[in-house]
Design a protein around this motif. Structure first.
Motif, mmCIF file in Angstrom:
data_model
loop_
_atom_site.group_PDB
_atom_site.id
_atom_site.type_symbol
_atom_site.label_atom_id
_atom_site.label_comp_id
_atom_site.label_asym_id
_atom_site.label_seq_id
_atom_site.Cartn_x
_atom_site.Cartn_y
_atom_site.Cartn_z
ATOM 1 N N ILE A 198 -33.231 -13.274 26.518
ATOM 2 C CA ILE A 198 -32.289 -13.852 25.552
ATOM 3 C C ILE A 198 -31.966 -15.278 25.982
ATOM 4 C CG2 ILE A 198 -29.916 -13.668 24.664
ATOM 5 C CD1 ILE A 198 -31.725 -11.375 23.686
ATOM 6 N N PHE B 141 -44.085 -12.514 15.521
ATOM 7 C CA PHE B 141 -42.711 -12.594 15.031
ATOM 8 C C PHE B 141 -42.492 -11.618 13.889
ATOM 9 C CE2 PHE B 141 -44.780 -16.134 12.734
ATOM 10 C CZ PHE B 141 -44.297 -16.016 11.444
ATOM 11 N N THR C 176 -40.814 -11.277 18.829
ATOM 12 C CA THR C 176 -39.557 -11.929 18.500
ATOM 13 C C THR C 176 -39.286 -11.761 17.015
ATOM 14 O OG1 THR C 176 -38.266 -13.972 18.728
ATOM 15 C CG2 THR C 176 -40.570 -14.235 18.062
ATOM 16 N N ILE C 177 -38.293 -12.475 16.512
ATOM 17 C CA ILE C 177 -37.917 -12.326 15.102
ATOM 18 C C ILE C 177 -37.740 -13.721 14.506
ATOM 19 C CG2 ILE C 177 -35.478 -12.070 15.722
ATOM 20 C CD1 ILE C 177 -35.281 -9.919 13.516
ATOM 21 N N LEU D 284 -36.016 -4.425 16.879
ATOM 22 C CA LEU D 284 -37.343 -4.745 17.423
ATOM 23 C C LEU D 284 -37.808 -3.635 18.370
ATOM 24 C CD1 LEU D 284 -37.031 -8.582 18.170
ATOM 25 C CD2 LEU D 284 -38.074 -7.461 16.181
ATOM 26 N N ALA E 243 -30.382 -6.821 16.413
ATOM 27 C CA ALA E 243 -31.738 -7.333 16.192
ATOM 28 C C ALA E 243 -32.683 -6.821 17.279
ATOM 29 C CB ALA E 243 -31.736 -8.861 16.177
ATOM 30 N N ALA E 244 -32.242 -6.876 18.529
ATOM 31 C CA ALA E 244 -33.084 -6.403 19.635
ATOM 32 C C ALA E 244 -33.363 -4.909 19.508
ATOM 33 C CB ALA E 244 -32.417 -6.720 20.971
ATOM 34 N N VAL F 218 -39.564 -8.628 24.668
ATOM 35 C CA VAL F 218 -38.827 -9.068 23.476
ATOM 36 C C VAL F 218 -38.080 -10.354 23.836
ATOM 37 C CG1 VAL F 218 -36.903 -8.500 21.930
ATOM 38 C CG2 VAL F 218 -38.564 -6.729 22.557
ATOM 39 N N ASP G 3 -35.411 -13.319 22.134
ATOM 40 C CA ASP G 3 -34.631 -13.748 20.972
ATOM 41 C C ASP G 3 -33.688 -14.883 21.372
ATOM 42 O OD1 ASP G 3 -34.007 -13.836 18.308
ATOM 43 O OD2 ASP G 3 -32.933 -11.943 18.232
ATOM 44 N N ASP G 4 -33.222 -15.628 20.365
ATOM 45 C CA ASP G 4 -32.366 -16.779 20.661
ATOM 46 C C ASP G 4 -30.956 -16.360 21.072
ATOM 47 O OD1 ASP G 4 -31.984 -15.919 17.999
ATOM 48 O OD2 ASP G 4 -31.339 -17.888 17.311
ATOM 49 N N GLY H 38 -36.136 -17.283 16.839
ATOM 50 C CA GLY H 38 -36.751 -16.716 18.042
ATOM 51 C C GLY H 38 -38.127 -17.293 18.328
#
Lengths: 189, 189
Positions: B152, B78, B56-57, B136, B132-133, B122, B124-125, B61
């Motif tokens: 997501i 992360f 994640t980031i 990653l 962003a995805a 992966v 993410d929020d 996330g």
């Protein structure tokens, strides 16, 4: 906390006599089972304090704070170090000086999520000079809320953070207390 | 996921026809029980994929990714958007353009924690433009690992993120899909 110390011994990397790298399980890669154990241990130590909210700071504080929040059944707020598009209203902020990076930065929380009288537990991954925790404490006091404890995953006890917090009357609970980082070895208090 | 949609209806704030503020439970204050339910739902949807790692980031996330990791019994990494003192070796990075902030930034992961052949989920929020995805995904491929799915929390389906990811062959699972943000109201797909 024995499992945590064991993990630090096995996977921590001493980068200098000041810096311990725990990117393998706390600061970059996260071990979720260890975080759950950490959350349970913080909850055990602070349950008697009737906590309303947990406050931490992005990014590495989020995992231990979230697991503690889950155990205690309360929300967690993470202070932002960086500007956010949506964090705009009713902003409470404090300056935090980083001795390691030698920069001053601002941490911020929306006052909408902290109420006067809230009993707040602060959780963070590391305690060194105490600047981050003092910044969070300042924000919490601005909201009229009360800091009932500070929970730290790894304390570098050879730095003055604990004294700084204790002399202001805060109760500090650290799950691993490091006496020294020397010759690539971690020794615990 | 009904509980999530309910929470968005009750506590989400529509700031514009592009921006939904969910600072009350996801992006600033975090509801740990909702995060646990989110983690269980992602785990249910991806359990058949034999996941080795979650990526994640920071910062938002981390909470949903950690809860998914706990359910699946795997570590989470992360990616960092900001420089870190200890994130230095074997760095894998990608450029990520933010349409909202109109800035290009770098996200980075230490290659030490991703192995060739790892099956990576992966998390993410938000999914908006998918940048962003995609960043990653680029990092994960650099490590020789495989992206077996993208989970997501909130998808803004009126933006092209999902199409961008699907046309590259990625499976996208979003727990709430927003059709439009209009007149202060959220409508779901």
């Amino acid at each position: 906390m024995e499992q945590l110390k064991q993990k630090i011994r096995e996977q921590g990397v001493v980068l200098s006599d000041q810096v311990l790298k725990v990117d393998a399980f706390l600061n970059h890669q996260i071990d979720p089972v260890l975080m759950q154990q950490i959350g349970r241990e913080f909850a055990r130590r602070f349950r008697d304090q009737r906590i309303d909210k947990i406050v931490t700071i992005e990014a590495s504080g989020i995992a231990p704070a979230l697991m503690t929040a889950l155990e205690l059944g309360v929300p967690v707020i993470f202070a932002r170090k960086h500007r956010s598009l949506t964090l705009t209203d009713n902003l409470l902020s404090a300056s935090v000086y980083s001795f390691t990076k030698q920069v001053e930065s601002t941490v911020a929380i929306s006052g909408s999520h902290l109420a006067a009288g809230d009993r707040v537990l602060v959780i963070d991954d590391f305690l060194a000079n105490g600047q981050a925790a003092l910044g969070l404490a300042s924000i919490i006091r601005q909201a009229g809320a009360e800091i009932v404890g500070i929970g730290i995953v790894i304390e570098k006890s050879f730095q003055p953070g604990r004294q700084e917090l204790e002399k202001r009357g805060y109760r500090v609970e650290s799950l691993a207390r490091i006496q020294a980082l020397r010759d690539g070895q971690v020794s615990f208090l």
